[in-house]
Design a protein around this motif. Structure first.
Motif, mmCIF file in Angstrom:
data_model
loop_
_atom_site.group_PDB
_atom_site.id
_atom_site.type_symbol
_atom_site.label_atom_id
_atom_site.label_comp_id
_atom_site.label_asym_id
_atom_site.label_seq_id
_atom_site.Cartn_x
_atom_site.Cartn_y
_atom_site.Cartn_z
ATOM 1 N N SER A 145 11.403 4.362 -0.910
ATOM 2 C CA SER A 145 10.001 4.809 -0.779
ATOM 3 C C SER A 145 9.075 3.670 -1.208
ATOM 4 C CB SER A 145 9.864 6.166 -0.633
ATOM 5 O OG SER A 145 10.658 6.902 -0.309
ATOM 6 N N HIS A 146 9.260 2.686 -1.718
ATOM 7 C CA HIS A 146 8.562 1.880 -2.259
ATOM 8 C C HIS A 146 7.814 0.729 -1.279
ATOM 9 C CE1 HIS A 146 7.232 -1.144 -5.687
ATOM 10 N NE2 HIS A 146 6.470 -0.974 -5.222
ATOM 11 N N TYR A 147 6.995 1.312 -0.366
ATOM 12 C CA TYR A 147 6.532 0.374 0.665
ATOM 13 C C TYR A 147 5.339 -0.732 0.261
ATOM 14 C CZ TYR A 147 8.684 3.984 3.349
ATOM 15 O OH TYR A 147 9.656 4.803 3.934
ATOM 16 N N THR A 148 5.151 -0.917 -0.947
ATOM 17 C CA THR A 148 4.332 -1.752 -1.243
ATOM 18 C C THR A 148 4.417 -3.151 -1.086
ATOM 19 O OG1 THR A 148 4.856 -1.828 -3.683
ATOM 20 C CG2 THR A 148 3.262 -0.034 -3.217
ATOM 21 N N ILE A 149 5.971 -3.553 -0.933
ATOM 22 C CA ILE A 149 5.979 -4.910 -0.853
ATOM 23 C C ILE A 149 5.734 -5.401 0.471
ATOM 24 C CG2 ILE A 149 7.910 -6.516 -0.524
ATOM 25 C CD1 ILE A 149 9.509 -5.075 -2.693
ATOM 26 N N THR A 184 -1.176 2.342 -2.613
ATOM 27 C CA THR A 184 0.248 2.752 -2.638
ATOM 28 C C THR A 184 0.831 2.129 -3.834
ATOM 29 O OG1 THR A 184 0.855 0.647 -1.326
ATOM 30 C CG2 THR A 184 0.668 2.604 -0.166
ATOM 31 N N GLU A 185 0.570 0.916 -4.459
ATOM 32 C CA GLU A 185 0.797 0.338 -5.513
ATOM 33 C C GLU A 185 0.683 1.220 -6.767
ATOM 34 O OE1 GLU A 185 2.986 -2.109 -7.769
ATOM 35 O OE2 GLU A 185 2.899 -2.141 -5.825
ATOM 36 N N THR A 186 -0.589 1.799 -6.879
ATOM 37 C CA THR A 186 -0.925 2.575 -7.952
ATOM 38 C C THR A 186 -0.639 4.054 -7.934
ATOM 39 O OG1 THR A 186 -3.026 3.133 -6.656
ATOM 40 C CG2 THR A 186 -3.388 1.404 -8.459
ATOM 41 N N TYR A 188 2.629 4.640 -6.470
ATOM 42 C CA TYR A 188 3.814 4.241 -6.889
ATOM 43 C C TYR A 188 4.030 4.441 -8.457
ATOM 44 C CZ TYR A 188 8.275 1.909 -7.503
ATOM 45 O OH TYR A 188 9.788 1.578 -7.811
ATOM 46 N N HIS A 189 3.263 3.663 -9.019
ATOM 47 C CA HIS A 189 3.366 3.672 -10.519
ATOM 48 C C HIS A 189 2.858 4.909 -11.427
ATOM 49 C CE1 HIS A 189 4.693 -0.657 -10.985
ATOM 50 N NE2 HIS A 189 3.660 -0.978 -9.986
ATOM 51 N N SER A 190 2.182 5.685 -10.522
ATOM 52 C CA SER A 190 1.910 7.111 -11.246
ATOM 53 C C SER A 190 3.020 8.111 -10.766
ATOM 54 C CB SER A 190 0.616 7.498 -10.579
ATOM 55 O OG SER A 190 0.449 7.414 -9.307
ATOM 56 N N GLY A 191 3.967 7.806 -9.995
ATOM 57 C CA GLY A 191 4.856 8.648 -9.686
ATOM 58 C C GLY A 191 4.744 9.503 -8.585
ATOM 59 N N TRP A 192 3.778 8.738 -7.525
ATOM 60 C CA TRP A 192 3.315 9.258 -6.352
ATOM 61 C C TRP A 192 2.391 10.498 -6.598
ATOM 62 C CZ3 TRP A 192 3.580 5.785 -2.730
ATOM 63 C CH2 TRP A 192 4.671 5.114 -2.742
ATOM 64 N N GLY A 193 1.702 10.514 -7.611
ATOM 65 C CA GLY A 193 0.760 11.497 -7.975
ATOM 66 C C GLY A 193 -0.638 11.078 -7.658
ATOM 67 N N LEU A 203 -12.283 7.411 -7.610
ATOM 68 C CA LEU A 203 -12.629 6.655 -8.880
ATOM 69 C C LEU A 203 -12.063 5.318 -8.716
ATOM 70 C CD1 LEU A 203 -14.150 6.121 -11.324
ATOM 71 C CD2 LEU A 203 -12.704 7.365 -12.694
ATOM 72 N N ARG A 204 -10.640 5.184 -8.561
ATOM 73 C CA ARG A 204 -10.170 3.876 -8.470
ATOM 74 C C ARG A 204 -10.708 3.106 -7.258
ATOM 75 N NH1 ARG A 204 -4.052 5.613 -7.613
ATOM 76 N NH2 ARG A 204 -4.581 7.571 -7.851
ATOM 77 N N PHE A 205 -11.145 3.543 -6.090
ATOM 78 C CA PHE A 205 -11.558 2.803 -4.917
ATOM 79 C C PHE A 205 -12.841 2.444 -5.426
ATOM 80 C CE2 PHE A 205 -7.823 3.748 -2.464
ATOM 81 C CZ PHE A 205 -7.710 2.484 -1.950
ATOM 82 N N THR A 206 -13.604 3.034 -6.236
ATOM 83 C CA THR A 206 -14.978 2.688 -6.528
ATOM 84 C C THR A 206 -15.048 1.283 -7.184
ATOM 85 O OG1 THR A 206 -15.795 4.851 -6.615
ATOM 86 C CG2 THR A 206 -17.140 3.259 -8.069
ATOM 87 N N ILE A 207 -13.977 1.206 -8.206
ATOM 88 C CA ILE A 207 -13.735 0.102 -9.283
ATOM 89 C C ILE A 207 -13.169 -1.040 -8.190
ATOM 90 C CG2 ILE A 207 -12.378 -0.826 -11.021
ATOM 91 C CD1 ILE A 207 -12.216 1.731 -12.326
ATOM 92 N N PHE A 208 -12.359 -0.534 -7.380
ATOM 93 C CA PHE A 208 -11.757 -1.594 -6.447
ATOM 94 C C PHE A 208 -12.799 -2.258 -5.759
ATOM 95 C CE2 PHE A 208 -9.809 -2.645 -2.296
ATOM 96 C CZ PHE A 208 -8.907 -3.497 -2.578
ATOM 97 N N GLY A 209 -13.874 -1.515 -4.990
ATOM 98 C CA GLY A 209 -14.775 -1.929 -4.159
ATOM 99 C C GLY A 209 -15.747 -2.882 -5.021
ATOM 100 N N LEU A 210 -16.102 -2.473 -6.301
ATOM 101 C CA LEU A 210 -16.765 -3.383 -7.040
ATOM 102 C C LEU A 210 -16.222 -4.927 -7.295
ATOM 103 C CD1 LEU A 210 -18.184 -0.788 -9.644
ATOM 104 C CD2 LEU A 210 -19.668 -1.891 -8.046
#
Length: 353
Positions: A145-149, A184-186, A188-193, A203-210
């Motif tokens: 279920s690791h679809y990030t690739i 999806t990558e983040t 996956y690394h957080s155990g799908w949390g 908050l992640r996407f705020t930083i991503f957008g910046l």
């Protein structure tokens, strides 16, 4: 002499420039009148009609596919594909995407003025690419279920096609795919949390957008093949940032719904304050530098943040009648303010003509 067809807003801009040059002595009154007479307002926005017609055509195509599954007469026929291997669908959509890109590129070369029809074909190719990559993901990562690739692969495909086909629309898909991959990558690394390094999605996407916005300002102009798409990245980056920050002002950095429902909005007021400050800063910066993109995005999210705070803090604290009365009055003032600006510009346009 052939007259120049412009829309109303463009005529106002050109006539303002002519008036300024006349006042500064660069043009005499006769030449200024001659230039104004060479301008003609478009009788009908055929370009906008073409744009909307192509979008409606594409939407109708999608709806026709959806309707296919609602038609009882075709349900049996569709069920015959349930056992079809995913590799068949992957190859089919890949071939379909290649066909759309080929038609779009050929149309762009032969008829460069038919931009809307070319972009519509590119859009159909982008959707087909997404479908093909999606089926490829189910083939490669069926057990993990690791679809990030597969999402990373779609980013590469869209980016290469953007450069080859010179399509800003495909660059938008590249940035959207990049956002999906990031999510999806983040996850996956957080155990799908919902939390990654202590940050929820807003908050992640705020930083991503910046990061996207900063790259469009300082990094992208230095990359020759990506330089034409700098303005597109700037807009998408700002939208990522402001939408995510607006969500953050509502939900805070919480990932648990029950925990969030127990929080009073004043406890996460600082996120709303940050959203208001940033949107107001964008608005002022846009007005000062005549950056209309920053100004418009800043203004929209400034109003959105103000009304969001209004609903949050007054909905449960005042009578509903008074609440909607205040809302109506505030929108009336916004409308009156916009009307005055419009009349002022319209008056200037009449004076110049």
């Amino acid at each position: 002499m052939k007259k120049l067809d412009l829309n109303k807003q463009e005529i106002e801009t050109v006539e303002s420039a002519i008036q300024h040059w006349q006042e500064e002595g660069y043009l005499d009154s006769e030449k200024a009148k001659e230039l104004k007479d060479s301008i003609e307002e478009k009788s009908f926005e055929w370009g906008m009609l073409a744009k909307y017609a192509f979008w409606i055509a594409l939407g109708s195509l999608i709806l026709s596919v959806i309707s296919l599954f609602a038609d009882d007469a075709l349900v049996t026929f569709v069920k015959g594909f349930y056992e079809t291997p995913n590799i068949v669908f992957c190859v089919f959509f890949a071939a379909l995407a290649a066909m759309f890109y080929f038609l779009g590129f050929r149309n762009k070369e032969k008829n460069p003025e038919n931009n809307f029809s070319s972009e519509t074909l590119m859009l159909a190719g982008a959707f087909s690419t997404a479908a093909s990559v999606g089926f490829l993901g189910t083939i490669l990562d069926r057990s993990t279920s690791h679809y990030t690739i597969s999402f990373l692969l779609s980013i590469i495909i869209y980016a290469v096609l953007t450069v080859k086909l010179q399509s800003k629309l495909l660059w938008v898909f590249t940035l959207v795919a990049l956002g999906i991959w990031f999510a999806t990558e983040t996850a996956y690394h957080s155990g799908w949390g919902f939390r990654f390094w202590g940050m929820n999605y807003p908050l992640r996407f705020t930083i991503f957008g910046l990061i996207i916005t900063a790259f469009s300002i300082w990094g992208q102009p230095k990359i020759k093949v990506l330089e034409p798409y700098t303005s597109t990245s700037y807009v998408v980056g700002l939208l990522y940032t402001m939408l995510s920050l607006w969500c953050l002002s509502i939900f805070g950095n919480y990932s648990d719904f029950e925990a969030w429902t127990g929080v009073r909005q004043y406890e996460i007021f600082y996120w709303g304050l940050l959203g208001i400050a940033l949107s107001l800063g964008l608005c002022l910066y846009g007005m000062k530098t005549k950056d209309f993109v920053s100004r418009d995005i800043g203004f929209v999210f400034f109003i959105l943040n103000l009304y969001t705070r209004f609903v949050e803090y007054l909905w449960d604290n005042i009578n509903r009648t008074i609440f909607f009365l205040i809302l109506a009055i505030s929108f009336w003032f916004v409308g009156r303010w916009a009307e005055k600006i419009w009349k002022k510009k319209d008056g200037k346009s009449k004076e110049l003509s």
